[in-house]
Design an enzyme around this catalytic site. Structure first.
Site, PDB file in Angstrom:
ATOM      1  N   ASN A  13       0.873  -1.179   0.000  1.00 22.25           N
ATOM      2  CA  ASN A  13       0.000   0.000   0.000  1.00 22.25           C
ATOM      3  C   ASN A  13       0.907   1.225   0.000  1.00 22.25           C
ATOM      4  OD1 ASN A  13      -1.809   2.029   0.456  1.00 22.25           O
ATOM      5  ND2 ASN A  13      -2.352   1.390   2.547  1.00 22.25           N
ATOM      6  N   LYS A  15       0.134   4.216  -0.368  1.00 17.84           N
ATOM      7  CA  LYS A  15      -0.545   5.412   0.176  1.00 17.84           C
ATOM      8  C   LYS A  15      -0.304   6.615  -0.743  1.00 17.84           C
ATOM      9  CE  LYS A  15      -0.013   3.395   4.704  1.00 17.84           C
ATOM     10  NZ  LYS A  15      -0.146   3.558   6.136  1.00 17.84           N
ATOM     11  N   HIS A 105      -9.587   0.746   4.789  1.00 14.93           N
ATOM     12  CA  HIS A 105      -8.313   0.959   5.491  1.00 14.93           C
ATOM     13  C   HIS A 105      -8.560   1.877   6.685  1.00 14.93           C
ATOM     14  CE1 HIS A 105      -4.246   2.348   6.322  1.00 14.93           C
ATOM     15  NE2 HIS A 105      -3.827   1.257   5.705  1.00 14.93           N
ATOM     16  N   GLU A 107      -7.032   4.332   7.739  1.00 16.09           N
ATOM     17  CA  GLU A 107      -6.900   5.772   7.438  1.00 16.09           C
ATOM     18  C   GLU A 107      -8.165   6.300   6.766  1.00 16.09           C
ATOM     19  OE1 GLU A 107      -3.129   5.471   5.421  1.00 16.09           O
ATOM     20  OE2 GLU A 107      -2.228   4.908   7.334  1.00 16.09           O
ATOM     21  N   GLU A 177      -5.477  -5.332  10.513  1.00 18.59           N
ATOM     22  CA  GLU A 177      -4.485  -4.283  10.721  1.00 18.59           C
ATOM     23  C   GLU A 177      -4.802  -3.541  12.017  1.00 18.59           C
ATOM     24  OE1 GLU A 177      -2.465  -3.020   6.853  1.00 18.59           O
ATOM     25  OE2 GLU A 177      -4.287  -1.833   7.033  1.00 18.59           O
ATOM     26  N   GLY A 183       2.128   2.059  10.816  1.00 14.44           N
ATOM     27  CA  GLY A 183       3.054   3.183  10.692  1.00 14.44           C
ATOM     28  C   GLY A 183       3.711   3.592  11.997  1.00 14.44           C
ATOM     29  N   SER A 223       3.220  -2.313  10.452  1.00 11.52           N
ATOM     30  CA  SER A 223       4.659  -2.321  10.717  1.00 11.52           C
ATOM     31  C   SER A 223       5.329  -3.652  10.372  1.00 11.52           C
ATOM     32  CB  SER A 223       4.950  -1.916  12.164  1.00 11.52           C
ATOM     33  OG  SER A 223       4.541  -0.568  12.383  1.00 11.52           O
TER      34      SER A 223
HETATM   35  C1  PEP Z   1      -0.903   0.029   6.095  1.00 10.38           C
HETATM   36  O1  PEP Z   1      -1.056   1.240   6.004  1.00 10.38           O
HETATM   37  O2  PEP Z   1      -1.720  -0.742   5.587  1.00 10.38           O
HETATM   38  C2  PEP Z   1       0.257  -0.442   6.832  1.00 10.38           C
HETATM   39  C3  PEP Z   1       0.250  -1.671   7.243  1.00 10.38           C
HETATM   40  O3  PEP Z   1       1.281   0.465   7.050  1.00 10.38           O
HETATM   41  P1  PEP Z   1       2.725   0.142   7.733  1.00 10.38           P
HETATM   42  O4  PEP Z   1       3.220  -1.130   7.131  1.00 10.38           O
HETATM   43  O5  PEP Z   1       3.554   1.319   7.376  1.00 10.38           O
HETATM   44  O6  PEP Z   1       2.472   0.009   9.197  1.00 10.38           O
END
Ligand code: PEP
Length: 261
Positions: A13, A15, A105, A107, A177, A183, A223
Site C-alpha cells: 500500500n 498510500k 483501510h 486511514e 491491521e 506506521g 509495521s
Molecule cells: C498500512 O497502512 O496498511 C500499513 C500496514 O502500514 P505500515 O506497514 O507502514 O504500518
C-alpha cells in the site's frame, strides 16, 4: 504458514507517496525480481493517478502481465458513475488493469469517516465489477487496552461483509491491521495476530461455511518489516501481509514476500 489451499498474498500500500517516475522505477524493480518470491502473489497499490503508469510498467493486459505482479487500488466509490467529484469507480480501476482494491483501510475510517456500512457497499460494488476486495479491519490501542479487540473486529467483519453470498465471500481477502501497529513501528506479536486471524476465520465460517472460510486469505498489516515477517508468516492463519512503509523499497518488500514463500 498458509494452508496449501491458500496462495500467500503480499500487497504494498503505497498510500499518497512517490511520484510517477519513482512509481515506475519501483514497479520495474519489483516485477523484475518477482521470481525471488515464487509462490507468493504480489500486489502493488499505487495512488490512483499512477495506476495506469504502473499497469504499463507491469505490461498488464486484462489484469495479467508477464511478471504475475498484480495491480490494486487503495480505495473506490461504491457508485458506478455520476456526480462524485474526485472519486474513482470500481469499473475505472478494472479498466486500468486493477485486480484488487483495498477497502476500509483504517486511514479511510479515521481520517475520512468511512463506516462499516460504506465499506459494505464498496465491497459489493467491487465484487460486482470483478475486483477482489482487500477488506481491512482492526482495533485501536484504546479498544485493545480495554479488552474490546474481539468485539470491535467481529463487528467490523460482520458489518463490512453483511449480505455477501458465500460464493462471493470466497473471493475476498481480509486484512487484520491493528490501528496501533500501522506506521508506528509497533508490530503485533505473532500470537496476538494469530488469535485475531483465527477469530476472523471463525466469523467467515459463520458467514459462509468452514470449507469456504478455509480458502479465504487473511493478511496481517501493521509495521511488517523484513525482520518480523518470518515469525508472522509462520502462523497458521496468516496468509500474507499488507505492507505500508516497507513496500516503498523493493528490497524490503521482496524480503517480506520471501518470508511468506
Ligand atoms: C498500512 O497502512 O496498511 C500499513 C500496514 O502500514 P505500515 O506497514 O507502514 O504500518
Amino acid at each position: 504458514m498458509a494452508a496449501p489451499s491458500r496462495k500467500p498474498i503480499v500487497a504494498g500500500n503505497w498510500k499518497m507517496n512517490l511520484d510517477g517516475a519513482k512509481a515506475r522505477a519501483l514497479t520495474a524493480a519489483v516485477a523484475g525480481r518477482q521470481a525471488e518470491a515464487a509462490g507468493v502473489e504480489l500486489v502493488l497499490c499505487p495512488p490512483a493517478l499512477y495506476a495506469s503508469a504502473v499497469a504499463d510498467a507491469l505490461g498488464l493486459k486484462g489484469g495479467v502481465g508477464p511478471s504475475g505482479v498484480a495491480l490494486g487500488g487503495q480505495n473506490m466509490h461504491d457508485k458506478q458513475s455520476g456526480a462524485y467529484t474526485g472519486e474513482v469507480a470500481a469499473g475505472m480501476l478494472r479498466d486500468v488493469g486493477c485486480r484488487y482494491v483495498i477497502l476500509g483501510h483504517s486511514e479511510r475510517r479515521s481520517l475520512f469517516g468511512e463506516t462499516d456500512g460504506q465499506v459494505n457497499a464498496k465491497v459489493k460494488a467491487a465484487l460486482a465489477a470483478g475486483l477482489v476486495p482487500i477488506v481491512c479491519v482492526g482495533e485501536s490501542l484504546q479498544e485493545r487496552e480495554s479488552g474490546r479487540t474481539e468485539s470491535v473486529v467481529s463487528e467490523q467483519v460482520l458489518a463490512s461483509l453483511a449480505g455477501i453470498p458465500a460464493v462471493e465471500l470466497g473471493r475476498i481477502v481480509v486484512a487484520y491491521e491493528p490501528v496501533w501497529a500501522i506506521g508506528t513501528g509497533k508490530v503485533a506479536t505473532p500470537q496476538q495476530a494469530q488469535d485475531v486471524h483465527a477469530l476472523i476465520r471463525a466469523l467467515l465460517s459463520r458467514l459462509s461455511s468452514p470449507e469456504v472460510a478455509a480458502t479465504i486469505r487473511l493478511q496481517y498489516g501493521g509495521s511488517v518489516k523484513p525482520d518480523n515477517a518470518a515469525d508472522l508468516a509462520a502462523c497458521t492463519d496468516i496468509d500474507g501481509a499488507l505492507v505500508g512503509g516497507a513496500s516503498l523499497q523493493a528490497d524490503d518488500f521482496l524480503a517480506i514476500a520471501r518470508a511468506f514463500g
